[in-house]
Design an enzyme around this catalytic site. Structure first.
Site, PDB file in Angstrom:
ATOM      1  N   SER A   1      84.792 -55.640 -41.412  1.00  0.00           N
ATOM      2  CA  SER A   1      84.539 -54.520 -42.324  1.00  0.00           C
ATOM      3  C   SER A   1      84.959 -53.183 -41.707  1.00  0.00           C
ATOM      4  CB  SER A   1      83.073 -54.481 -42.748  1.00  0.00           C
ATOM      5  OG  SER A   1      82.225 -54.362 -41.629  1.00  0.00           O
ATOM      6  N   ASN A   2      84.808 -53.047 -40.389  1.00  0.00           N
ATOM      7  CA  ASN A   2      85.269 -51.824 -39.724  1.00  0.00           C
ATOM      8  C   ASN A   2      86.794 -51.764 -39.693  1.00  0.00           C
ATOM      9  OD1 ASN A   2      82.819 -50.449 -38.978  1.00  0.00           O
ATOM     10  ND2 ASN A   2      82.451 -52.078 -37.513  1.00  0.00           N
TER      11      ASN A   2
ATOM     12  N   GLU B   1      78.468 -47.157 -39.534  1.00  0.00           N
ATOM     13  CA  GLU B   1      79.512 -47.440 -38.548  1.00  0.00           C
ATOM     14  C   GLU B   1      80.912 -47.213 -39.104  1.00  0.00           C
ATOM     15  OE1 GLU B   1      77.553 -50.797 -35.606  1.00  0.00           O
ATOM     16  OE2 GLU B   1      78.603 -51.456 -37.422  1.00  0.00           O
TER      17      GLU B   1
ATOM     18  N   ASN C   1      85.910 -48.097 -28.516  1.00  0.00           N
ATOM     19  CA  ASN C   1      85.008 -49.128 -29.020  1.00  0.00           C
ATOM     20  C   ASN C   1      83.891 -48.478 -29.825  1.00  0.00           C
ATOM     21  OD1 ASN C   1      83.805 -51.821 -29.139  1.00  0.00           O
ATOM     22  ND2 ASN C   1      82.275 -51.042 -27.710  1.00  0.00           N
TER      23      ASN C   1
ATOM     24  N   HIS D   1      79.834 -48.916 -30.741  1.00  0.00           N
ATOM     25  CA  HIS D   1      78.631 -49.594 -30.231  1.00  0.00           C
ATOM     26  C   HIS D   1      77.405 -49.085 -30.994  1.00  0.00           C
ATOM     27  CE1 HIS D   1      76.086 -51.794 -27.535  1.00  0.00           C
ATOM     28  NE2 HIS D   1      75.438 -50.706 -27.165  1.00  0.00           N
TER      29      HIS D   1
ATOM     30  N   MET E   1      84.312 -59.201 -29.837  1.00  0.00           N
ATOM     31  CA  MET E   1      83.221 -59.776 -29.060  1.00  0.00           C
ATOM     32  C   MET E   1      83.731 -60.393 -27.762  1.00  0.00           C
ATOM     33  SD  MET E   1      81.004 -58.761 -31.074  1.00  0.00           S
ATOM     34  CE  MET E   1      79.543 -59.413 -30.287  1.00  0.00           C
TER      35      MET E   1
END
Length: 224
Positions: free
Chosen positions: A20-21, A204, A134, A136, A114
């Site tokens: 989705s990101n 996010e 990244n 987080h 991941m």
């Protein structure tokens, strides 16, 4: 005019799951919210993930590269030294694939990737001048590594903290300790874990787009 004279900033995305990101980045590039940029490739380390379909839908080339499937280590290996060596060799091979490509990225965005990178990946990529960022789901210095939301939730329930947050940061060997690019605090209003997770994930998408846009701007300005 300056954007028209410059070639697009080349972005490579790495994802391990639903994506989705990654989709938020695809949409932002298409809408010009991340200016003068192009997603040149997607790397995935898990088979048949939704991220692949998103890449295909957007006409973005993708590649599957996995620690076990590509022969770096046997499934179920428990020996810590063998695991560490395999991860380092995998990281070095992944960096080589990226750096030997005809079209090399200027920015790598980890969007739900991941896998924790070792020096085998980070050192050659840094030497090549490629930035790695990244996303987080925690604030700087809090709840590094896996399970960040669950650990923050436990601390919230225990009254140790009153808020959590998300950040985009540069990637270094110390997990989630690279310099923050953008940070957003998120209040806790007594939500249960599933609600808190949904609340965090909903924020996010915007943060990763804004952070990527910020770094792309810096890359383009440095070029100019």
């Amino acid at each position: 005019m300056a954007d028209q004279q410059q070639s697009p900033c080349r972005i490579l995305v790495m994802a391990s799951g639903f994506g989705s990101n990654f989709q938020a980045l695809i949409d932002a590039v298409a809408a010009g919210r991340i200016r003068n940029s192009k997603i040149i490739r997607l790397f995935v380390n898990r088979k048949n993930v939704q991220s692949i379909k998103r890449a295909e839908g957007a006409g973005i080339p993708w590649e599957y590269f996995n620690l076990i499937s590509n022969g770096f280590i046997a499934k179920g290996e428990k020996d810590e030294q063998k695991v560490a060596e395999a991860r380092h060799n995998y990281d070095a091979a992944l960096a080589e694939r990226i750096l030997s490509a005809e079209e090399k990225p200027e920015l790598i965005v980890l969007a739900g990737w991941m896998h924790v990178f070792s020096s085998g990946f980070l050192e050659p990529v840094e030497k090549a001048g490629i930035r790695v960022i990244n996303l987080h789901p925690a604030l700087p210095g809090e709840f590094d590594g896996a399970g960040a939301i669950e650990r923050a939730y436990a601390a919230l329930k225990a009254g140790k903290i009153t808020r959590t947050g998300i950040m985009a940061h540069y990637v270094i060997q110390q997990v989630d300790r690279g310099a923050p690019i953008l940070v957003e605090e998120i209040e806790w209003n007594g939500e249960e874990l599933a609600e808190l997770e949904e609340k965090i994930h909903s924020r996010e998408h915007e943060l990763i787009v804004k952070a990527t846009a910020k770094v792309v701007d810096e890359i383009l300005e440095k070029r100019a």
